[in-house]
Design an enzyme around this catalytic site. Structure first.
Site, PDB file in Angstrom:
ATOM      1  N   ALA A  60     -19.282  -4.199  -0.159  1.00  0.00           N
ATOM      2  CA  ALA A  60     -19.278  -4.470  -1.611  1.00  0.00           C
ATOM      3  C   ALA A  60     -19.114  -3.176  -2.418  1.00  0.00           C
ATOM      4  O   ALA A  60     -19.952  -2.809  -3.243  1.00  0.00           O
ATOM      5  CB  ALA A  60     -20.538  -5.216  -2.031  1.00  0.00           C
TER       6      ALA A  60
ATOM      7  N   TYR B   9       0.830  -1.198   0.000  1.00  0.00           N
ATOM      8  CA  TYR B   9       0.000   0.000   0.000  1.00  0.00           C
ATOM      9  C   TYR B   9       0.873   1.260   0.000  1.00  0.00           C
ATOM     10  O   TYR B   9       1.710   1.449   0.876  1.00  0.00           O
ATOM     11  CB  TYR B   9      -0.918   0.029   1.233  1.00  0.00           C
ATOM     12  CG  TYR B   9      -1.847  -1.152   1.372  1.00  0.00           C
ATOM     13  CD1 TYR B   9      -2.185  -1.967   0.286  1.00  0.00           C
ATOM     14  CD2 TYR B   9      -2.403  -1.467   2.603  1.00  0.00           C
ATOM     15  CE1 TYR B   9      -3.041  -3.051   0.420  1.00  0.00           C
ATOM     16  CE2 TYR B   9      -3.267  -2.545   2.754  1.00  0.00           C
ATOM     17  CZ  TYR B   9      -3.575  -3.338   1.659  1.00  0.00           C
ATOM     18  OH  TYR B   9      -4.424  -4.409   1.819  1.00  0.00           O
TER      19      TYR B   9
ATOM     20  N   GLY C 230     -14.401  -6.283   2.430  1.00  0.00           N
ATOM     21  CA  GLY C 230     -15.411  -6.020   1.399  1.00  0.00           C
ATOM     22  C   GLY C 230     -16.843  -6.131   1.885  1.00  0.00           C
ATOM     23  O   GLY C 230     -17.744  -6.425   1.090  1.00  0.00           O
TER      24      GLY C 230
ATOM     25  N   LEU D  40     -21.928  -0.697  -2.757  1.00  0.00           N
ATOM     26  CA  LEU D  40     -23.163  -1.070  -3.463  1.00  0.00           C
ATOM     27  C   LEU D  40     -24.271  -1.473  -2.499  1.00  0.00           C
ATOM     28  O   LEU D  40     -25.454  -1.369  -2.828  1.00  0.00           O
ATOM     29  CB  LEU D  40     -22.881  -2.210  -4.442  1.00  0.00           C
ATOM     30  CG  LEU D  40     -21.963  -1.855  -5.611  1.00  0.00           C
ATOM     31  CD1 LEU D  40     -21.577  -3.109  -6.387  1.00  0.00           C
ATOM     32  CD2 LEU D  40     -22.651  -0.843  -6.537  1.00  0.00           C
TER      33      LEU D  40
END
Length: 298
Positions: free
Chosen positions: A201, A51, A198, A204
């Site tokens: 998502a 990262y 996640g 979403l």
């Protein structure tokens, strides 16, 4: 904040982990945000040498240098940066891991890493050699425990059989229930913790404009999002429902949520404070969208 044992280790990790990947370049602002999370009970902070080409480790290390023994620092290895900075190449070799750990320790300003994770993995890797490297680092005291970050069932099975991993980081959400087919049950049986990433998502499930996602159509994603919103109307927010879904499976120890500002931290803390989903809520969510299975790397 609830805490759970990390696999069969001696570490107690917060149910919500702080995914550090999205932190910005302002070390002072990052320190303020990270310490707010720490003050609210988050003790697991997840970064990687990849990262920001190592700068993410640097900013996390600076933030926690004075309270190092009170936090759990997790980082990852396996992606070797090219000398010209043009990208990276996969390198799970023993020699590279033994070299890379010292650079991560220096950037994190610590003499040990609580959880060192292989940042990927394939069946073509020299898996025994990779495991040997992690075991050497444990013996040397440079790491306390090790795990892998992988969604590949065939890779996960190999590490379960051959290594002493305490955790597997994988994507798991209402819109990615592929781990339910095999991996979650296997890891639960072996007392290996799942670190779920996640959960939202890509937003979403939080009301972001629907789009096709992991084989689901735009309409299917919209239906899942509406179901989350419907349940959230009786709770506090969509993030709470989406995050709690990731945590509802007993194999999941921690939901590692990417946080880059105070608003996102507050959302994550709402997930932490919320009661578990009821069985009827879980059934309503899972009925809204059919679970898929992995098509590759089975």
């Amino acid at each position: 904040m609830n805490y759970k044992k990390l696999g069969n280790s001696d570490l107690e990790v917060s149910e919500i982990g702080f995914g550090c990947m999205s932190l910005g370049e302002d070390d002072a602002a990052n320190k303020t945000l990270l310490h707010k999370a720490f003050d609210k009970g988050i003790n697991y902070f997840d970064t990687a040498d990849l990262y920001q080409q190592g700068q993410n480790e640097v900013t996390v290390g600076k933030a926690f240098k004075a309270v190092r023994d009170k936090v759990l620092l997790a980082t990852k290895v396996g992606n070797q940066m090219r000398p010209d900075g043009s990208g990276w190449d996969w390198n799970p070799s023993k020699a590279y891991i033994l070299e890379a750990v010292d650079k991560s320790l220096k950037r994190l300003q610590t003499d040990y890493i609580d959880l060192y994770q292989l940042h990927g993995g394939t069946l073509d890797d020299p898996i025994e050699e990779t495991i040997e490297a992690f075991e050497i680092l444990k013996q040397q005291g440079k790491i306390r425990h090790y795990g892998i970050s992988s969604i590949r069932p065939n890779v996960i099975r190999e590490y379960v059989k051959k290594s002493r991993i305490v955790s597997v980081m994988m994507q798991y959400s209402l819109l990615d229930r592929r781990p339910e087919e095999e991996s979650l049950t296997l890891l639960q049986q072996q007392e290996i913790s799942v670190l779920a990433r996640g959960s939202y998502a890509q937003g979403l499930l939080l009301g972001k404009t629907p789009k096709a996602y992991l084989g689901y159509s735009e309409a299917e994603v919209a239906r899942a999002s509406r179901t989350v919103a419907s349940i959230a109307s009786k709770r506090s927010c969509a993030a709470e429902v989406a995050g709690r879904f990731s945590l509802h499976h007993p194999a999941v120890t921690t939901a590692v949520i990417g946080i880059r500002n105070e608003a996102q931290l507050n959302e994550a803390l709402q997930v932490a404070a919320a009661p578990a989903l009821t069985l009827s809520e879980v059934e309503e969510l899972t009925a809204a969208i059919e679970a898929k299975t992995y098509e590759q790397h089975r």
